[in-house]
Scaffold this motif. Structure first.
Motif, mmCIF file in Angstrom:
data_model
loop_
_atom_site.group_PDB
_atom_site.id
_atom_site.type_symbol
_atom_site.label_atom_id
_atom_site.label_comp_id
_atom_site.label_asym_id
_atom_site.label_seq_id
_atom_site.Cartn_x
_atom_site.Cartn_y
_atom_site.Cartn_z
ATOM 1 N N LEU A 45 1.276 -1.370 0.074
ATOM 2 C CA LEU A 45 0.126 0.094 0.143
ATOM 3 C C LEU A 45 1.106 1.259 -0.574
ATOM 4 O O LEU A 45 0.922 2.418 -0.615
ATOM 5 N N LEU A 46 1.659 0.946 1.073
ATOM 6 C CA LEU A 46 3.127 2.488 1.080
ATOM 7 C C LEU A 46 3.756 2.694 -0.401
ATOM 8 O O LEU A 46 4.584 3.252 -0.250
ATOM 9 N N SER A 47 3.231 1.593 -1.142
ATOM 10 C CA SER A 47 4.631 2.018 -2.949
ATOM 11 C C SER A 47 3.594 2.172 -3.626
ATOM 12 O O SER A 47 4.276 2.426 -4.782
ATOM 13 N N ASN A 48 2.296 2.544 -3.099
ATOM 14 C CA ASN A 48 1.067 2.438 -4.408
ATOM 15 C C ASN A 48 0.809 4.145 -4.129
ATOM 16 O O ASN A 48 -0.178 3.904 -3.215
ATOM 17 N N SER A 49 1.041 5.493 -4.586
ATOM 18 C CA SER A 49 0.681 6.399 -3.967
ATOM 19 C C SER A 49 -0.574 6.568 -4.137
ATOM 20 O O SER A 49 -1.738 7.088 -2.488
ATOM 21 N N ASP A 50 -1.649 6.142 -4.675
ATOM 22 C CA ASP A 50 -3.021 6.176 -5.160
ATOM 23 C C ASP A 50 -3.342 5.158 -4.394
ATOM 24 O O ASP A 50 -4.649 5.557 -3.521
ATOM 25 N N PHE A 52 -2.815 4.313 -1.104
ATOM 26 C CA PHE A 52 -2.407 4.835 0.154
ATOM 27 C C PHE A 52 -3.764 6.050 -0.392
ATOM 28 O O PHE A 52 -3.787 6.113 1.103
ATOM 29 N N ALA A 53 -2.982 7.131 -0.187
ATOM 30 C CA ALA A 53 -4.190 7.732 -0.731
ATOM 31 C C ALA A 53 -5.181 7.749 -1.001
ATOM 32 O O ALA A 53 -6.047 8.364 0.591
ATOM 33 N N ILE A 54 -6.353 6.531 -1.059
ATOM 34 C CA ILE A 54 -7.315 5.815 -0.436
ATOM 35 C C ILE A 54 -7.598 5.991 0.966
ATOM 36 O O ILE A 54 -8.266 5.746 1.363
ATOM 37 N N GLN A 55 -6.256 5.002 1.193
ATOM 38 C CA GLN A 55 -6.878 4.426 2.104
ATOM 39 C C GLN A 55 -6.478 5.242 3.428
ATOM 40 O O GLN A 55 -7.211 5.325 3.871
#
Length: 103
Positions: A45-50, A52-55
């Motif tokens: 999750l932390l390696s995917n900014s999109d 991560f932002a949704i989370q």
């Protein structure tokens, strides 16, 4: 529904597992596996900014985006004893409702 007996078997297995938690408590190995799976999910999750932002927006909707990090840190500290104590407190037959989704 393709296999209603499969759904019934899954439901029965779930209920049997819950009913037998006192005889067969959650083990340290099971908790460690779950924590490792959660850790991999968090790293991904932390390696995917999109994503991560949704989370973070989901956690903001729950009250505060910082809860994401608090939740992550608390998961690291969970023990089998914690899981078994909480299971004994809340996973009671009188609290149980079983639902089946048939698309």
């Amino acid at each position: 529904v393709e296999d209603p007996k499969g759904i019934e078997a899954a439901r029965d297995a779930l209920i049997e597992t819950l009913e037998n938690l006192e005889k067969n408590p959650i083990t340290d190995a099971e908790v460690d596996r779950a924590k490792k799976r959660f850790e991999k999910f968090t790293e991904s999750l932390l390696s995917n900014s999109d994503r991560f932002a949704i989370q973070l927006s989901e956690w903001a909707g729950a009250g505060d985006w910082r809860l994401f990090f608090l939740h992550r840190d608390r998961i690291e500290k969970v023990t089998a004893a914690d899981v078994n104590r909480v299971a004994k407190e809340y996973l009671k037959r009188s609290n149980r409702t079983v639902g089946v989704f048939l698309p």
